[in-house]
Design a protein around this motif. Structure first.
Motif, mmCIF file in Angstrom:
data_model
loop_
_atom_site.group_PDB
_atom_site.id
_atom_site.type_symbol
_atom_site.label_atom_id
_atom_site.label_comp_id
_atom_site.label_asym_id
_atom_site.label_seq_id
_atom_site.Cartn_x
_atom_site.Cartn_y
_atom_site.Cartn_z
ATOM 1 N N VAL A 1 2.995 -2.867 4.640
ATOM 2 C CA VAL A 1 3.068 -1.695 5.649
ATOM 3 C C VAL A 1 3.001 -0.199 4.913
ATOM 4 N N VAL A 2 3.639 -0.011 3.740
ATOM 5 C CA VAL A 2 3.346 1.169 2.976
ATOM 6 C C VAL A 2 1.732 1.245 2.717
ATOM 7 N N CYS A 3 1.081 0.238 2.417
ATOM 8 C CA CYS A 3 -0.405 0.149 1.837
ATOM 9 C C CYS A 3 -1.069 0.542 3.195
ATOM 10 N N VAL A 4 -0.548 0.167 4.377
ATOM 11 C CA VAL A 4 -1.414 0.334 5.482
ATOM 12 C C VAL A 4 -1.291 1.818 6.009
ATOM 13 N N GLU A 5 -0.084 2.339 5.992
ATOM 14 C CA GLU A 5 0.246 3.561 6.451
ATOM 15 C C GLU A 5 0.105 4.811 5.610
ATOM 16 N N LEU A 6 0.010 4.343 4.218
ATOM 17 C CA LEU A 6 -0.235 5.725 3.409
ATOM 18 C C LEU A 6 -1.363 5.677 2.541
ATOM 19 N N THR A 7 -2.445 5.310 3.156
ATOM 20 C CA THR A 7 -3.889 4.838 2.646
ATOM 21 C C THR A 7 -4.400 5.953 1.687
ATOM 22 N N ASN A 8 -4.357 5.823 0.339
ATOM 23 C CA ASN A 8 -5.142 6.808 -0.422
ATOM 24 C C ASN A 8 -5.302 5.922 -1.759
ATOM 25 N N GLU A 9 -6.040 6.435 -2.742
ATOM 26 C CA GLU A 9 -6.301 5.787 -3.847
ATOM 27 C C GLU A 9 -5.098 5.725 -4.808
ATOM 28 N N GLU A 10 -4.284 6.957 -4.805
ATOM 29 C CA GLU A 10 -3.147 7.009 -5.655
ATOM 30 C C GLU A 10 -2.021 6.008 -5.222
ATOM 31 N N VAL A 11 -1.779 5.798 -4.077
ATOM 32 C CA VAL A 11 -0.687 4.847 -3.658
ATOM 33 C C VAL A 11 -1.246 3.547 -3.885
ATOM 34 N N SER B 1 -6.430 -6.339 -1.127
ATOM 35 C CA SER B 1 -8.049 -6.308 -1.477
ATOM 36 C C SER B 1 -8.887 -6.210 -0.110
ATOM 37 N N GLN B 2 -8.422 -6.383 0.865
ATOM 38 C CA GLN B 2 -9.317 -6.379 1.851
ATOM 39 C C GLN B 2 -9.142 -4.852 2.783
ATOM 40 N N LEU B 3 -8.432 -4.053 2.165
ATOM 41 C CA LEU B 3 -8.003 -3.092 2.758
ATOM 42 C C LEU B 3 -8.741 -1.753 2.475
ATOM 43 N N GLY B 4 -9.837 -1.735 1.563
ATOM 44 C CA GLY B 4 -10.627 -0.828 1.289
ATOM 45 C C GLY B 4 -11.200 -0.723 0.004
ATOM 46 N N PRO B 5 -10.165 -1.325 -1.144
ATOM 47 C CA PRO B 5 -10.786 -1.327 -2.582
ATOM 48 C C PRO B 5 -12.061 -2.059 -2.629
ATOM 49 N N PRO B 6 -12.836 -1.715 -3.739
ATOM 50 C CA PRO B 6 -14.174 -2.180 -3.817
ATOM 51 C C PRO B 6 -14.171 -3.966 -3.751
ATOM 52 N N PRO B 7 -15.265 -4.481 -3.451
ATOM 53 C CA PRO B 7 -15.484 -5.979 -3.357
ATOM 54 C C PRO B 7 -14.908 -6.695 -4.785
ATOM 55 N N PRO B 8 -15.450 -5.988 -5.871
ATOM 56 C CA PRO B 8 -14.973 -6.871 -6.872
ATOM 57 C C PRO B 8 -13.493 -7.072 -7.189
ATOM 58 N N LEU B 9 -12.564 -6.364 -6.633
ATOM 59 C CA LEU B 9 -11.323 -6.620 -6.554
ATOM 60 C C LEU B 9 -10.905 -7.780 -5.665
ATOM 61 N N HIS B 10 -11.183 -7.888 -4.473
ATOM 62 C CA HIS B 10 -11.261 -9.193 -3.558
ATOM 63 C C HIS B 10 -11.782 -10.469 -4.273
ATOM 64 N N GLN B 11 -12.667 -10.267 -4.876
ATOM 65 C CA GLN B 11 -13.433 -11.327 -5.794
ATOM 66 C C GLN B 11 -12.461 -11.938 -6.648
ATOM 67 N N SER C 1 0.139 -16.867 4.780
ATOM 68 C CA SER C 1 -1.104 -17.529 4.769
ATOM 69 C C SER C 1 -2.215 -17.005 3.820
ATOM 70 N N VAL C 2 -2.734 -17.942 3.332
ATOM 71 C CA VAL C 2 -3.762 -17.572 2.496
ATOM 72 C C VAL C 2 -5.093 -17.039 2.933
ATOM 73 N N THR C 3 -5.195 -17.146 4.443
ATOM 74 C CA THR C 3 -6.492 -16.542 5.193
ATOM 75 C C THR C 3 -6.019 -15.505 6.078
ATOM 76 N N PHE C 4 -6.417 -14.434 5.978
ATOM 77 C CA PHE C 4 -5.861 -13.389 6.898
ATOM 78 C C PHE C 4 -6.935 -12.401 7.404
ATOM 79 N N ASP C 5 -7.225 -12.306 8.822
ATOM 80 C CA ASP C 5 -8.212 -11.161 9.147
ATOM 81 C C ASP C 5 -7.654 -9.731 9.247
ATOM 82 N N VAL C 6 -7.957 -8.812 8.655
ATOM 83 C CA VAL C 6 -7.425 -7.664 8.640
ATOM 84 C C VAL C 6 -7.807 -6.873 9.692
#
Length: 723
Positions: free
Chosen positions: A502-512, A554-564, A445-450
């Motif tokens: 799943v890796v992105c959601v479970e292991l949330t940090n900048e390096e990952v 891009s919806q899980l925490g990085p700054p808005p410009p990435l999502h744009q 899907s191109v639309t997903f609500d995190v």
């Protein structure tokens, strides 16, 4: 005075023939010490009327006894019960045993007699259905009365002895099987009540004797294949016995499964189905010390089933045929049962079970290719069942090196089913908050609500950070290499996207997050490269993984410009060409416009000025999977088995052991001695060199070396100084 009392109650007893029972009941309640004499006289009167064939008076006497039993609750009632049982036995014996005289009546043998007669009544086949049901109900109630009388009294006959259970249990099962629950007076209804009461009174040492006749009955009447009745029986058993005894039933079922390993697949599948239902009912963790025995038995049945499926026979003589569909039904039942058992275990035992299963997955080349592949699939499916029940907050525990390395090696096999199973297992183990179903939907899907995701609020724990440092790069490398497999289908790319998410959601940090973006950019280059022999379908699949994952990330925490930037890329076009792909795609080169690609420079710019800036310099080094390095992985290529299979110590070790054992079993003694001697000399020379380096003194500032002392290992010590 005694004579007057006797005449009084005798007259009262006589008066009930036929019309005045109330006065007798009142007298018994007011003078309970007379109960035994009243009962004795009633028994005497009943015997006399029975001998005179005056059966109406016999019925009146029995009804009077029953009314006295129901009305009186005093200490002397046991004597009344004894007279009642003697009378009942007389009635049961009357037709067949009226002319047999007992020398010395035995109290214990009288219960043996009742068990036998009541059991016979439960089996009656009277031509009149109503009379048959009444006789059977009477037999069931009689058995229920015997059980109630004997189980709680140590002075009575041991009703749990096999000779009694082998009469009582089949008598109950026959009525439970052949009749439906029409009303509360039906044999089936009465049977279930009696059966539950019997099992509920069973102590630890009685469970085996109570369950064995059930197994024998199901065997002798071929009731495993229907499964419904067998499941019903063991549901009653598991719900009726004390919870701490449930593992004894499981052990008996496992032993029975082993004993029936040479029976048709339908019989084995029926036993396994019952095991699965019993495990679902069983109290959590009560499998006890037999955990590995349970899984070893089930895995052995899987391996045997694969052998039967390959040969077409389930016996050694090649006479009893089986079909592939029957064996597959059994295999599915075994895998389901493995999951049911795993669901009852604590977390630490599930880890042991996963390692146990992994250690039994055959190494490629040790078995015939087809048999090895089938066993691998079966065991990986079993592993998936266990992983879906696994719920641990510590990934280091869930994915230790001894488990992760051999598991990852299977992601590079040619067989697409095996690769998909491994991806599902990895996702299940890492997905501690059970987001995988939602993330799989997001991949298409191109639309997903995190906001629908279950996410932790805090940052990575210490254990998670250790897992990232130890295993993350190895995991990324295998994801990258898996994307290069030509036999991957839509389900593989959706599974890869779900694993990354799943890796992105479970292991949330900048390096990952930065490393995952680097990996996705490398996958995008892989899909664009003309050097890789990938089909249009595969290239579209890799593009879809990149697009769907970056949209989610891009919806899980990085700054808005990435999502744009991500939304500016025409993701819809990529997804339409990928996830909705058909088999009619044209062959040839896939040309993707720059507007449809994610730009590394724009991503770096989007992350500038945020907490991700400290890791942004990593983008200057494009991600490249290292085939060799600290992990000492060795790859080999073969046409008969995986084209790029990752070998590890855990995979190669069984082969090495086999070769060493074979060498020492077949080689001449002189050859073995010479070989070992040469290796010993080489080892000694290496040790000498190491010792020489260790004991060599450091150089003197003046340039003169001090005299060498005697090496420590050459010193001679007095005997008293030597341990």
């Amino acid at each position: 005075m005694n004579i007057i009392n006797k005449l009084c109650f005798c007259r009262l007893v006589d008066n009930i023939f036929p019309e005045d029972p109330e006065k007798l009941t009142f007298f018994a309640l007011s003078a309970p010490e007379k109960l035994d004499r009243i009962a004795a006289y009633l028994s005497e009167r009943l015997t006399r009327e029975l001998n005179r064939h005056r059966y109406g008076y016999v019925c009146i006497a029995m009804e009077a006894m029953e009314q006295l039993l129901l009305a009186c609750h005093c200490q002397s009632i046991n004597l009344l019960v004894e007279s009642f049982l003697s009378t009942l036995r007389l009635l049961l014996e009357f037709v067949k045993f009226a002319n047999i005289e007992e020398d010395t009546p035995s109290y214990h043998r009288s219960y043996d007699f009742f068990v036998s007669r009541f059991s016979e009544m439960c089996h009656t086949e009277h031509e009149d259905t109503d009379i048959q049901n009444k006789i059977r109900v009477a037999g069931i109630r009689g058995l229920q009365g015997v059980v109630r009388k004997t189980v709680d009294d140590e002075l009575q006959v041991n009703i749990w002895e096999p000779r009694h259970m082998e009469q009582i249990v089949p008598a109950l099962l026959v009525n439970l099987q052949q009749h439906t629950h029409t009303n509360s007076e039906s044999p089936a209804e009465q049977t279930e009540v009696c059966f539950r009461e019997l099992l509920g009174r069973a102590a630890y040492g009685h469970i085996t004797n109570a369950v064995r006749p059930v197994l024998m009955h199901l065997d002798s009447h071929s009731l495993w294949e229907g499964r419904s009745f067998a499941v019903q029986c063991f549901q009653i058993i598991m719900y009726s016995i004390q919870p701490q005894h449930s593992h004894l039933v499981i052990q008996q079922l496992l032993g029975h499964l082993d004993a029936n390993s040479r029976t048709p697949a339908s019989v084995r599948a029926g036993i396994v189905e019952v095991l699965s239902e019993a495990a679902a009912i069983e109290a959590t963790g009560s499998v006890g010390p037999t955990v590995l025995e349970v899984f070893n038995t089930l895995l052995r049945q899987l391996r045997q089933s694969v052998d039967y499926q390959l040969t077409g026979y389930y016996d050694d003589d090649g006479k009893q045929e089986t079909t592939s569909s029957e064996e597959k039904t059994l295999q599915d039942a075994v895998i389901k049962t493995i999951g049911s058992f795993a669901n009852t275990l604590p977390v630490y035992q599930r880890s042991e079970v996963m390692l146990f299963i992994m250690g039994r997955i055959p190494v490629p080349g040790m078995y015939p290719a087809l048999g090895s592949r089938m066993i691998q699939v079966m065991l990986l499916k079993s592993l998936l069942q266990v992983s879906e029940c696994y719920d641990s907050s510590n990934l280091l525990t869930a994915l230790p090196s001894s488990f992760l390395e051999p598991l990852l090696s299977f992601t590079l096999m040619e067989d697409p089913e095996i690769r998909l199973l491994v991806l599902s297992i990895l996702t299940s183990l890492i997905d501690r908050r059970h987001n995988a179903p939602r993330l799989s939907a997001a991949a298409a899907s191109v639309t997903f609500d995190v906001s629908v995701l279950q996410r932790k609020e805090d940052r990575c724990s210490r254990q998670d950070n250790l897992f990232i440092r130890k295993h993350a790069q190895r995991l990324y490398r295998h994801i990258y290499l898996t994307c290069k497999e030509e036999s991957s289908g839509r389900s593989h790319y959706q599974a890869l996207c779900a694993l990354l998410a799943v890796v992105c959601v479970e292991l949330t940090n900048e390096e990952v997050t930065v490393d995952l973006i680097r990996l996705v950019l490398a996958l995008q280059e892989l899909a664009l490269s003309n050097q890789e022999c990938l089909s249009v379908f595969n290239r579209c699949g890799v593009h879809a993984v990149c697009a769907a994952f970056l949209l989610l990330l891009s919806q899980l925490g990085p700054p808005p410009p990435l999502h744009q930037h991500v939304t500016q890329v025409n993701i819809r076009t990529v997804l339409v060409h990928t996830l909705c792909i058909t088999s009619t795609l044209p062959e040839g080169q896939l040309k993707v416009d720059e507007d449809f690609l994610f730009a590394q420079s724009k991503i770096c710019e989007a992350l500038t000025g945020s907490s991700y800036s400290a890791h942004a310099e990593r983008f200057n080094t494009p991600y490249t999977p290292q085939i060799t390095g600290t992990h000492k992985h060795v790859y080999y290529s073969t046409r008969s088995y995986p084209s790029c299979l990752l070998l590890t110590y855990y995979a190669v070790n069984p082969c090495l052991v086999v070769k060493v054992v074979e060498k020492f079993q077949t080689a001449p003694f002189e050859e073995i001695a010479a070989h070992c001697g040469a290796r010993t000399s080489l080892l000694q020379s290496k040790l000498d060199h190491i010792f020489d380096l260790i004991i060599r003194p450091p150089p003197s500032p003046s340039g003169h070396s001090p005299p060498r002392s005697t090496p420590l290992y050459e010193m001679k010590f007095p005997d008293l100084c030597v341990y």
